[in-house]
Scaffold this motif. Sequence first.
Motif: not given
Length: 414
Positions: A56, A65, A67, A101-103, A271, A314, A336, A338
């Motif tokens: 991201l 991000c 995370q 990881c949201p992506s 994802s 995504t 997701t 994100c």
Amino acid sequence: MGRRFQGIEGAHSADIGATRDTGFMNENSTLRFNTRGDTAKGSSDTALRIDQMQCLNLRGRNVTCMQCADTCSAKALKLTVDEVSLDAGRCTACGACLPVCPSGAMWLTGFVPQQFLETVAGAAEIHIYCSQSDDPDSDIIVPCLQVLDTRLLAAAAADGAETVVLHGTDQCSSCDRGDARAVFEQIHANLKRWFTDVPVHLIQENRAQIGKGERSGEDQIQLGRRNFLRFAGAKVAHGASKWLVDAAPEQDEATSQRFIFPSDGSSSRPSAYQELLAERAESLPWRDHQLPWRSLVFSDACNACLTCAQRCPTGALVPKETKSTISILFRLRQCTDCGLCGHLCPESAISCASVASSEELRAPAHRVMHRSLRQCAGCARSFVPGPDSGELCTTCQNELDVANDWKTMLIDSS
């Protein structure tokens, strides 16, 4: 006899898309997802792979991000707007960064969520061991229990799992791969929050007691009457089943997922964790408005710049252009949440709404923004007209306004 499979780690390559794993059935028949990942320690390589352009921060040119870095107990990841920097000497290949990881920018060369679900499909009781386990009679071994998350276990429940027994958590406090116990506390909380009836029950088993005879009272699994009957029935089914699978070569997750290419040439990829749950969502007992998806709403303030759709990692947002129209399509199941689209929007025109039920995931991609285009009388290029627009695009109108201002100044000065 449990389902057994031995994975062999393929040769590593600097080319992210080049790594590939193979597998075969061995005499121990243990299903291993890249065993212990020893390549991560004291070497220049690691089983962790990163698709930089899925991050991201790189797609949005802003650090929004953290995370994966926050989750990494080895402090092996550093994030900037230019790169995801991995210290391979520190990385333990635990895989804790995969589900957070949201992506979907990260994967392990020997662990593919889809293959995991295919392996455990139909089993009422699943025994999962971390790769540090020394038990020779293990059923399924993953690099670390931190590669699991609520979405993956909920998807396993949709495929028939009722009880998941996690082995090795008693060693988490001293493990160099980090402590997975906090992950399971979060999974427990999510299962209760998402579902009206928890579809799968997690049990943390003391690894030291495996195969050691009857356990003491404090080590025994504590179950209520209802869950005890479910667990006992699953044990019978597990012992009676004969699991034999063909040894198909494992495929790197990066090459097994389908890519989407928006009109600007950038790539996006769903994802894996989110997509696998979406495929099974309708068979799970969700609470209303508690699904792990968010619908996007575009206000009239949207200026149709398409930046959000072009940068979506995504493929949840997809830009579409024709000679006369411009639009953005939204695929709910691939979102997701994100937040990148909201950070990028110059007009703050994007907001989120909760999803009421899993039926909404069946809906095809729908338009969240649609504008008619007008051909500029000056440059002949198409543009999105505003409420006060004439026959000229913004650029040509500005040039015309400047020219008129100069004319006015010259007339006034004479």
